[in-house]
Enzyme design. Sequence first.
Site, PDB file in Angstrom:
ATOM      1  N   ASP A  95      -8.529  -2.223 -15.024  1.00  0.00           N
ATOM      2  CA  ASP A  95      -7.505  -1.563 -13.748  1.00  0.00           C
ATOM      3  C   ASP A  95      -8.370  -0.808 -13.121  1.00  0.00           C
ATOM      4  O   ASP A  95      -7.996  -0.592 -11.890  1.00  0.00           O
ATOM      5  CB  ASP A  95      -6.541  -0.785 -14.637  1.00  0.00           C
ATOM      6  CG  ASP A  95      -5.204  -0.185 -13.924  1.00  0.00           C
ATOM      7  OD1 ASP A  95      -4.786  -1.144 -13.175  1.00  0.00           O
ATOM      8  OD2 ASP A  95      -5.132   0.883 -14.212  1.00  0.00           O
ATOM      9  N   HIS A 147     -11.986   0.123  -8.525  1.00  0.00           N
ATOM     10  CA  HIS A 147     -12.001   1.358  -7.769  1.00  0.00           C
ATOM     11  C   HIS A 147     -13.417   2.140  -7.994  1.00  0.00           C
ATOM     12  O   HIS A 147     -14.035   2.824  -7.271  1.00  0.00           O
ATOM     13  CB  HIS A 147     -10.901   2.259  -8.109  1.00  0.00           C
ATOM     14  CG  HIS A 147      -9.594   1.712  -7.867  1.00  0.00           C
ATOM     15  ND1 HIS A 147      -9.295   0.873  -6.903  1.00  0.00           N
ATOM     16  CD2 HIS A 147      -8.422   1.621  -8.600  1.00  0.00           C
ATOM     17  CE1 HIS A 147      -8.130   0.443  -6.866  1.00  0.00           C
ATOM     18  NE2 HIS A 147      -7.328   0.971  -7.772  1.00  0.00           N
ATOM     19  N   LYS A 183      -5.052  -6.141  -5.374  1.00  0.00           N
ATOM     20  CA  LYS A 183      -5.532  -6.448  -6.941  1.00  0.00           C
ATOM     21  C   LYS A 183      -3.972  -6.517  -7.853  1.00  0.00           C
ATOM     22  O   LYS A 183      -3.125  -6.058  -7.432  1.00  0.00           O
ATOM     23  CB  LYS A 183      -6.357  -5.129  -7.351  1.00  0.00           C
ATOM     24  CG  LYS A 183      -5.449  -3.726  -7.339  1.00  0.00           C
ATOM     25  CD  LYS A 183      -6.365  -2.529  -8.145  1.00  0.00           C
ATOM     26  CE  LYS A 183      -6.438  -2.591  -9.435  1.00  0.00           C
ATOM     27  NZ  LYS A 183      -5.638  -1.718  -9.949  1.00  0.00           N
ATOM     28  N   GLU A 243      -6.512  10.573 -14.501  1.00  0.00           N
ATOM     29  CA  GLU A 243      -5.126  10.735 -14.058  1.00  0.00           C
ATOM     30  C   GLU A 243      -4.539  11.428 -15.192  1.00  0.00           C
ATOM     31  O   GLU A 243      -4.566  11.522 -16.325  1.00  0.00           O
ATOM     32  CB  GLU A 243      -4.714   9.465 -13.971  1.00  0.00           C
ATOM     33  CG  GLU A 243      -5.180   8.547 -12.743  1.00  0.00           C
ATOM     34  CD  GLU A 243      -4.697   7.105 -12.681  1.00  0.00           C
ATOM     35  OE1 GLU A 243      -3.836   7.130 -11.827  1.00  0.00           O
ATOM     36  OE2 GLU A 243      -4.989   6.243 -13.351  1.00  0.00           O
ATOM     37  N   HIS A 298      -7.518  -0.126  -2.429  1.00  0.00           N
ATOM     38  CA  HIS A 298      -7.025   1.186  -1.693  1.00  0.00           C
ATOM     39  C   HIS A 298      -7.989   2.058  -1.904  1.00  0.00           C
ATOM     40  O   HIS A 298      -8.030   3.388  -1.012  1.00  0.00           O
ATOM     41  CB  HIS A 298      -5.638   1.503  -1.991  1.00  0.00           C
ATOM     42  CG  HIS A 298      -5.265   2.072  -3.497  1.00  0.00           C
ATOM     43  ND1 HIS A 298      -5.536   1.599  -4.582  1.00  0.00           N
ATOM     44  CD2 HIS A 298      -5.151   3.481  -3.591  1.00  0.00           C
ATOM     45  CE1 HIS A 298      -5.335   2.460  -5.610  1.00  0.00           C
ATOM     46  NE2 HIS A 298      -4.959   3.577  -4.943  1.00  0.00           N
TER      47      HIS A 298
HETATM   48  C1  BG6 Z   1      -4.229   1.530  -9.238  1.00  0.00           C
HETATM   49  C2  BG6 Z   1      -4.143   1.449 -10.728  1.00  0.00           C
HETATM   50  O1  BG6 Z   1      -4.989   0.518  -8.654  1.00  0.00           O
HETATM   51  O2  BG6 Z   1      -4.615   2.790  -8.866  1.00  0.00           O
HETATM   52  C3  BG6 Z   1      -3.222   2.606 -11.369  1.00  0.00           C
HETATM   53  O3  BG6 Z   1      -3.723  -0.049 -11.247  1.00  0.00           O
HETATM   54  C4  BG6 Z   1      -3.794   3.767 -11.063  1.00  0.00           C
HETATM   55  O4  BG6 Z   1      -3.187   2.272 -12.816  1.00  0.00           O
HETATM   56  C5  BG6 Z   1      -3.757   3.945  -9.373  1.00  0.00           C
HETATM   57  O5  BG6 Z   1      -2.822   4.674 -11.166  1.00  0.00           O
HETATM   58  C6  BG6 Z   1      -4.630   5.219  -8.910  1.00  0.00           C
HETATM   59  O6  BG6 Z   1      -4.390   5.318  -7.412  1.00  0.00           O
HETATM   60  P1  BG6 Z   1      -4.574   6.480  -6.844  1.00  0.00           P
HETATM   61  O7  BG6 Z   1      -4.889   6.543  -5.364  1.00  0.00           O
HETATM   62  O8  BG6 Z   1      -3.267   7.270  -7.477  1.00  0.00           O
HETATM   63  O9  BG6 Z   1      -5.824   7.222  -7.542  1.00  0.00           O
END
Ligand code: BG6
Length: 477
Positions: free
Chosen positions: A230, A235, A143, A211, A173
């Site tokens: 994003d 996600h 992405k 986050e 992911h």
């Molecule tokens: C990414 C985003 O895809 O995922 C980020 O671009 C974000 O902004 C991240 O912080 C969060 O991933 P995880 O696995 O830390 O929850």
Amino acid sequence: IPVDSFDFVLFGATGDLARRKILPSLFHRFQIGQFDDSSRIIGASRSKMDQGEFQTLVSDALTEFGGIPADAQPDVDRFLALLDYASVDAKGDGGWSDLGAKLRDGVVRAFYLSVAPSLFGAIAGQLKSTGIADDDSRIVVEKPFGHDLASAQALNAALREHFEENQIYRIDHYLGKETVQNLMALRFANSLFEPQWNSHHIDHVQITVSESISVAGRGEYYDKSGAMRDMVQNHLMQLLCLTAMEPPSTFEPNAVRNEKLKVIESLEATPMDNIVRGQYRAKAGDDSYRDHAGDPASRTESFVAMKVEVANWRWAGTPFYLRTGKCLRERVSEIAVYFRKPPHNIFGEDNAIDGNMLVIRLQPDEGITLKTTIKDPGPGGMRLTSADLDMTFADSLPEAGRPQDAYERLIMDVIRGNQTLFMRGDEVEAAWTWADPIIGAWDNSTRVPQPYDQGGSGPEDALLLLHRDGRRWRPIG
Ligand code: BG6
């Protein structure tokens, strides 16, 4: 289970994602024995570098991001011996024959494009025209997969000009996270939950990806994107799909992805008063979002909360509330399923009964909690209280050992040729079809996102979004 021998070509091998995630993930799978010294990892990027310099770069990345104990040096050395490097000009002809000469026949070829999406088409074209990629090869892309429907369609077209859909692995992911897959196991490998998994029994669902980090250091990228592009379009949408989808008839990639697609296509257009945008403000000693973005007038959202309706037979009347944001109190990702209360309370007014709640915790402490109502132990008569049936994976399944990073699983799935945990092109386009009108309405509006305090749970209006429905968000942290 060991995978077949492979040649893994990593474009953008000197970049941040490669060093933080992809290379350490490959190392961990190697160390565990999922592949052996018969596989090769070939870094490719524009930088001029020889094999030794690339090995040093990877060794440094493993030290910095790999979480590798000191006694693992022999494994690191064996891993470094698998590495090679080719300097390649993505947009020109330079370096391709050199890269081709490094690849072997008779092994799986995977090409991982950890590069700007604007290069996807050019690299895919070069791989095909030079004969480096064949009909069995796999191409992996990261992405952002587009910033709207039109750009996602263009990327799909550029990739499909050279590769078949069953060769294209679009990474989200979140799909590689352990508990996300456990959601499918929980739903489809237990007969307890599935009969209840509908609007008759579920009052609503809350999906939270909160986050604590800010966008400092990546403000320039983030400001063109915002939380909707994003996090939500990809996600959170994937989490929603896995929670809401019908049982696929098999765990085959297309059976699963067909069901996810149907969820996205069932989403009602979201009215704008069901969506809240927020932007974190400055706090003592800490810059604001606008400072981090480098734009004092930025209207980009660092927080989104929304109420989403899945308009189908199973879910009509059960809203899904989604929220995500930066600079919130804690890093918490979870899906909370609120079951309806029992239809009648035989225990009297003094004994209020809450509905059951099932919480699937993605991070930080992965696990599943079922909130139940029980009798308060002791001699006080029939008084009710609530108690959690809690399964924290690290405690319940200690033999599972070190938690696997999402990238470890996803990269091995690429080698195995299993696309179940990857987004199909039509899914991505459907998600943009849903998201585009929302982003368009924001662009055309003079309203700015509501400011919120850093370290809290987001803007006031996000709380009101649930209050007006007589509900409350689960506390963050
Ligand atoms: C990414 C985003 O895809 O995922 C980020 O671009 C974000 O902004 C991240 O912080 C969060 O991933 P995880 O696995 O830390 O929850």
